[in-house]
Scaffold this active site. Structure first.
Site, short mmCIF file in Angstrom:
data_model
loop_
_atom_site.label_atom_id
_atom_site.label_comp_id
_atom_site.label_asym_id
_atom_site.label_seq_id
_atom_site.Cartn_x
_atom_site.Cartn_y
_atom_site.Cartn_z
N GLU A 70 63.75 -63.24 -44.19
CA GLU A 70 63.96 -63.14 -42.75
C GLU A 70 63.54 -61.77 -42.22
O GLU A 70 63.18 -61.63 -41.05
CB GLU A 70 65.45 -63.37 -42.44
N HIS B 293 62.31 -72.97 -68.89
CA HIS B 293 62.03 -74.34 -69.31
C HIS B 293 61.62 -75.21 -68.13
O HIS B 293 61.56 -76.43 -68.24
CB HIS B 293 63.27 -74.91 -70.02
N LYS C 249 65.08 -74.66 -33.58
CA LYS C 249 66.32 -74.90 -32.80
C LYS C 249 65.98 -75.49 -31.44
O LYS C 249 66.67 -76.38 -30.95
CB LYS C 249 67.08 -73.58 -32.60
#
Ligand code: PA5
Length: 423
Positions: A278, A299, A413
């Protein structure tokens, strides 16, 4: 001075030289100075820089008192928050599990399943809520709070008001108004501290204190780090880290993988991803932060790190003494051929895996920096939080972005609220 982290740059050999690091000194010095410059981008949000010494001591005492009350009257604490109002406390709780109330996190997704799981987890036990939101209006925690507040009020009636703790802005926002109206105890997220830099405010401190971890020690580690890493020279490990990651970025290493060898530090990777992602990912720039947990992910992701596109470097957070050890047992039949390790502690096996992995990844074109912490305790965690916050603030300025805003999170948003028909 008890700070204990050490930064090892030896696995940058062939990628970043000492001369290149030294040549970055002026750039890093200028970026560091910007954290104190009121005309620098984001200068309104640098309250975290001096926070470990400048925090509100009266509020700190109230946090300790509230934590004591919650520990005495609640078997469960439901912590509601997202992003910077969530990840720091969760990180600390994963490393140092609560020895008091069962602490559940909710409001960090829009999953009805998560709500239901936490409801079931509370069951018939006594409980309280810590709702955390700086803006007071973030949709995920706001919805969760509405649901859990109703649930709490059903159980406790008017007493519910003494079981809700709101951590929010000192004056603004819906949460602050409703808290004042109902007489809930409130804690402040200072104006000048953005969400992802707020772990050492009440945002992180209240849930951490409820868990039984010593928040005085956490702050002491951060305060020592603040003093030590203010050093304005390339002898400062923060400067070395900042310079090296920017040099790597400039040569095409665009992904930084935060690695740990201790599963309880997995969430620390999540906190780091938000901090750097951010802060730096803007204006078409930024190192993409990723994280792996080793040896587990050797792995799964090990193949890519060793052999995939050469666009990545690693930053390893390695804890030497995690507080316990277990020896590999001797077995008479040695059917699994492991007797050559009999009697050896698992920490030794882990250390060898770590050294072997560093060398292999380096040889494969993935250089690494190693931040070593000798112990796993609140003090070193405080130091780690501060080390990375400071690194991130300085590094963002080296990258020439505003490290303290997040304009990009608004786009989704806007669409979401339009689709939801918000008036
Ligand atoms: O770092 C940030 O600013 C964000 O991650 C916020 O912390 C997050 O969006 C939650 O915001 P708020 O505390 O206002 O609910």
């Amino acid at each position: 001075m008890h700070t204990m982290l050490t930064l090892d740059l030896s696995h940058l050999d062939g990628f970043v030289s000492q001369e290149q690091l030294t040549a970055m000194a002026d750039e890093v010095a200028a970026a560091h100075a910007k954290l104190y410059d009121s005309s620098a981008p984001g200068s309104d949000f640098t309250g975290w820089v001096r926070l470990p010494e400048a925090y509100d001591k009266e509020e700190f005492d109230r946090i300790l008192k509230a934590a004591k009350k919650i520990r005495s009257d609640s078997e469960v604490l439901v912590v509601i928050g997202i992003g910077g109002s969530y990840l720091g406390a969760r990180t600390a709780l994963e490393i140092f599990p609560s020895d008091g109330p069962d602490i559940c996190f909710v409001g960090c997704s829009l999953s009805p399943n998560e709500i239901q799981k936490v409801m079931r987890r509370i069951g018939n036990r006594s409980w309280s809520i810590n709702v955390i939101s700086k803006s007071g209006g973030t949709i995920e925690p706001a919805i969760a709070f509405r649901i859990f507040r109703e649930h709490l009020e059903k159980k406790y009636g008017a007493e519910a008001n003494s079981r809700i703790y709101a951590t929010t802005d000192k004056a603004r926002g819906a949460l602050k108004s409703v808290a004042d109206k109902n007489g809930w105890e409130t804690f402040v997220i200072p104006d000048e501290v953005g969400g992802r830099f707020s772990v050492l405010t009440a945002v992180g401190l209240l849930p951490i204190a409820v868990s039984g971890t010593d928040i005085n020690e956490l702050m002491a580690g951060a305060a020592e780090a603040m003093e030590k890493y203010d050093l304005r020279s390339m002898d400062n490990p923060v400067w070395q880290y900042v310079a090296a990651r920017n040099l790597l970025y400039r040569q095409g290493k665009k992904i930084e993988i935060f690695c740990n060898y201790e599963p309880s530090y997995t969430f620390f990777g999540e906190w780091l991803k938000q901090l750097f992602g951010e802060s730096e990912g803007k204006d078409g720039k930024g190192i993409f932060p990723a994280s792996v947990q080793l040896t587990t992910d050797l792995h799964s992701m090990g193949q890519f790190i060793q052999d995939g596109e050469r666009i990545l470097f690693e930053t390893v957070i390695y804890v030497d003494d995690t507080g316990c050890d277990v020896a590999v047992p001797h077995c008479d039949d040695d059917g699994d051929n492991l007797n050559y390790l009999a009697g050896k502690p698992m920490s030794f096996v882990r250390e060898m895996a770590f050294q072997g992995t560093l060398a292999a990844h380096h040889d494969g074109g993935a250089p690494a920096m190693v931040l070593r912490s000798p112990k796993m305790n609140a003090r070193t965690l405080g130091e780690l939080f501060y080390f990375f916050e400071l690194s991130c603030g300085i590094s963002g300025h080296v990258l020439q972005v505003n490290p303290f805003n997040q304009p990009g999170v608004e786009a989704y948003k806007k669409n979401m609220f339009a689709l939801l028909g918000r008036p």
